[in-house]
Write a protein that holds these residues in place. Structure first.
Motif, short mmCIF file in Angstrom:
data_model
loop_
_atom_site.label_atom_id
_atom_site.label_comp_id
_atom_site.label_asym_id
_atom_site.label_seq_id
_atom_site.Cartn_x
_atom_site.Cartn_y
_atom_site.Cartn_z
N ALA A 25 9.85 -2.70 10.51
CA ALA A 25 9.39 -1.48 10.51
C ALA A 25 9.05 -0.97 9.14
O ALA A 25 8.19 -0.43 8.70
N HIS A 26 10.56 -1.28 8.46
CA HIS A 26 10.35 -0.87 6.86
C HIS A 26 9.44 -1.58 6.00
O HIS A 26 8.58 -1.01 5.33
N GLU A 27 9.56 -2.77 6.22
CA GLU A 27 8.53 -3.65 5.50
C GLU A 27 6.85 -3.08 5.94
O GLU A 27 6.36 -3.32 4.84
N LEU A 28 6.71 -3.06 6.93
CA LEU A 28 5.29 -2.54 7.21
C LEU A 28 5.08 -1.12 6.87
O LEU A 28 4.05 -1.10 6.33
N LYS A 29 5.87 -0.43 6.82
CA LYS A 29 5.78 1.01 6.34
C LYS A 29 5.33 0.95 4.66
O LYS A 29 4.49 1.70 4.25
N VAL A 30 6.13 -0.05 4.03
CA VAL A 30 5.94 -0.16 2.76
C VAL A 30 4.38 -0.48 2.31
O VAL A 30 3.91 0.05 1.39
N ALA A 62 -9.22 0.78 9.54
CA ALA A 62 -8.99 0.44 11.01
C ALA A 62 -7.58 0.00 10.77
O ALA A 62 -6.81 -0.17 11.49
N GLU A 63 -7.57 -0.84 9.69
CA GLU A 63 -6.23 -1.73 9.29
C GLU A 63 -5.13 -0.94 9.29
O GLU A 63 -4.00 -1.04 9.62
N TYR A 64 -5.39 0.12 8.42
CA TYR A 64 -4.23 1.04 8.15
C TYR A 64 -3.62 1.67 9.42
O TYR A 64 -2.36 1.94 9.57
N LEU A 65 -4.76 2.15 10.11
CA LEU A 65 -4.27 2.87 11.37
C LEU A 65 -3.68 2.08 12.40
O LEU A 65 -2.67 2.42 12.93
N ASN A 66 -3.92 0.79 12.61
CA ASN A 66 -3.36 -0.15 13.17
C ASN A 66 -1.85 -0.38 12.64
O ASN A 66 -0.91 -0.51 13.50
N ASN A 67 -1.90 -0.70 11.64
CA ASN A 67 -0.44 -0.67 10.87
C ASN A 67 0.45 0.23 11.28
O ASN A 67 1.58 0.06 11.55
N ARG A 68 -0.12 1.43 11.23
CA ARG A 68 0.88 2.82 11.45
C ARG A 68 1.39 2.66 13.09
O ARG A 68 2.44 3.05 13.36
N ASP A 82 2.26 2.30 3.07
CA ASP A 82 2.00 3.09 2.29
C ASP A 82 1.42 2.80 1.01
O ASP A 82 0.74 3.66 0.42
N ALA A 83 1.51 1.69 0.76
CA ALA A 83 0.61 1.24 -0.48
C ALA A 83 -0.70 0.85 -0.12
O ALA A 83 -1.40 1.57 -0.86
N MET A 84 -1.04 0.77 1.02
CA MET A 84 -2.33 0.94 1.58
C MET A 84 -2.91 2.61 1.48
O MET A 84 -4.19 2.59 1.30
N TYR A 85 -2.16 3.21 1.78
CA TYR A 85 -2.42 4.56 1.89
C TYR A 85 -2.82 5.03 0.47
O TYR A 85 -3.76 5.63 0.31
N HIS A 86 -2.11 4.78 -0.31
CA HIS A 86 -2.57 5.21 -1.72
C HIS A 86 -3.54 4.46 -2.45
O HIS A 86 -4.46 4.97 -3.13
N THR A 87 -3.91 3.37 -1.83
CA THR A 87 -5.11 2.51 -2.46
C THR A 87 -6.36 3.30 -1.96
O THR A 87 -7.20 3.35 -2.49
N GLU A 88 -6.27 3.45 -0.51
CA GLU A 88 -7.33 4.32 0.06
C GLU A 88 -7.64 5.42 -0.35
O GLU A 88 -9.04 5.92 -0.42
N LEU A 89 -6.66 6.25 -0.75
CA LEU A 89 -6.79 7.53 -1.35
C LEU A 89 -7.48 7.58 -2.58
O LEU A 89 -8.35 8.41 -2.72
N ALA A 90 -7.08 6.55 -3.49
CA ALA A 90 -7.83 6.51 -4.55
C ALA A 90 -9.20 6.00 -4.49
O ALA A 90 -9.92 6.34 -5.27
#
Length: 251
Positions: free
Chosen positions: A152-157, A131-137, A160-168
Motif C-alpha cells: 500500500a505504501h509503495e502504491l501510495k508513493v 483513470a489510472e490514478y483513480l484505480n491506483n487509489r 502521489d507522484a502521479m498526483y503531482h504530475t497530473e496537477l502540473a
C-alpha cells in the motif's frame, strides 16, 4: 474739404479764378495784337490745368489706396480671428479624442485586471485525475484494508507522484488556455483602440476640410469685394477724366 470728407474731388477755386483771369488776359492780348503775351498766358493756363488734373488724380489714387488698405487690414483682422477660432475648435476636438483614449485605456486596464483576477480565482486546485490514478487509489485502499501496508505504501508513493504530475499538467493546460484568452482579449482591445484612432483621424480630416472650405469661401468673398471696389474706382477715375474734360472745354 477733400474727397474723404465730401465724397467728391474738389477743385481749387482760387486757381480756377486765377485761370479765368489769365484767360481774360489772353483774350485781351489777342484783341490788342500782343500775341507773344497771349501765348505765354495760354501756356500758363495749360500748366495750371495739368497741375489741377494731376492733383485730382493723385487725391483719387490716395483715396483708392487707402480704401484698399482698409479692406486688407479688415480682412487680416478677420483672418486672425478665424484662425484663432479654428485653433480653439481643433484643440477642443483633440482634447475630446484624448479623453476618449484615456477612458478606453482605463476600461481596458480594468478588463485585464478583472480577467487576471478571475483566472487566478478559478485556477484549478486539484488535477483532472486520470483513470489510472483513480484505480491506483482504489487498489491502495484495498491493500490497506487487507493489511498489506508495504505494498500500500509503495502504491501510495507512486500515486502521489502521479498526483503531482497530473496537477502540473492540469496547471499547464490551464495556463495555456489563459494565455490564449489573454491574447484574444488583448487583440480585441487593440482593435477597439485602432477603431477609435481611425474615427479620430476621420474626424480630424473632416474638420480640416471644413476649415479649408470656410477659408476658401472667405477668400472668395474678399476677392469679390476687392473686385467690386476696383470697378467703383474705375468709375471714379472715369468721372475725374470727365471733370478734366469739362475744364478743358469751359476754361
Amino acid at each position: 474739404m477733400g474727397y474723404m470728407e465730401s465724397g467728391k474731388l474738389q477743385t481749387d477755386d482760387a486757381v480756377l479764378m486765377y485761370m479765368q483771369r489769365l484767360d481774360d488776359h489772353r483774350k485781351m492780348c489777342e484783341l490788342t495784337g500782343r500775341y507773344a503775351e497771349a501765348g505765354a498766358a495760354a501756356s500758363r493756363i495749360q500748366e495750371l490745368k495739368t497741375a489741377q488734373a494731376q492733383r485730382l488724380r493723385g487725391e483719387l489714387a490716395t483715396v483708392q489706396a487707402s480704401e484698399l488698405s482698409q479692406l486688407q487690414d479688415k480682412f487680416q483682422q478677420e483672418t486672425k480671428a478665424f484662425d484663432a477660432e479654428w485653433r480653439d475648435r481643433v484643440a477642443a476636438y483633440e482634447a475630446g479624442v484624448a479623453a476618449q483614449l484615456t477612458a478606453l485605456k482605463a476600461a481596458h486596464d480594468a478588463q485585464t485586471a478583472d480577467f487576471l483576477l478571475q483566472c487566478e480565482l478559478n485556477r484549478p486546485a486539484k488535477p483532472h485525475h486520470s483513470a489510472e490514478y483513480l484505480n491506483n487509489r482504489k487498489i491502495e485502499e484495498r491493500l490497506v484494508k487487507q493489511g498489506q501496508y508495504r505494498k500500500a505504501h509503495e502504491l501510495k508513493v507512486a500515486a502521489d507522484a502521479m498526483y503531482h504530475t497530473e496537477l502540473a499538467s492540469t496547471h499547464a493546460s490551464w495556463d495555456s488556455e489563459v494565455e490564449i484568452k489573454k491574447t484574444k482579449l488583448a487583440t480585441k482591445q487593440q482593435s477597439e483602440l485602432e477603431a477609435l484612432l481611425q474615427r479620430a483621424a476621420r474626424g480630424r480630416d473632416e474638420l480640416e476640410l471644413r476649415r479649408l472650405d470656410e477659408a476658401e469661401k472667405r477668400g472668395n468673398r474678399f476677392r469679390c469685394v476687392v473686385q467690386v471696389r476696383s470697378d467703383l474706382q474705375c468709375i471714379r477715375t472715369v468721372g475725374v477724366c470727365m471733370q478734366q474734360l469739362h475744364w478743358w472745354v469751359h476754361s
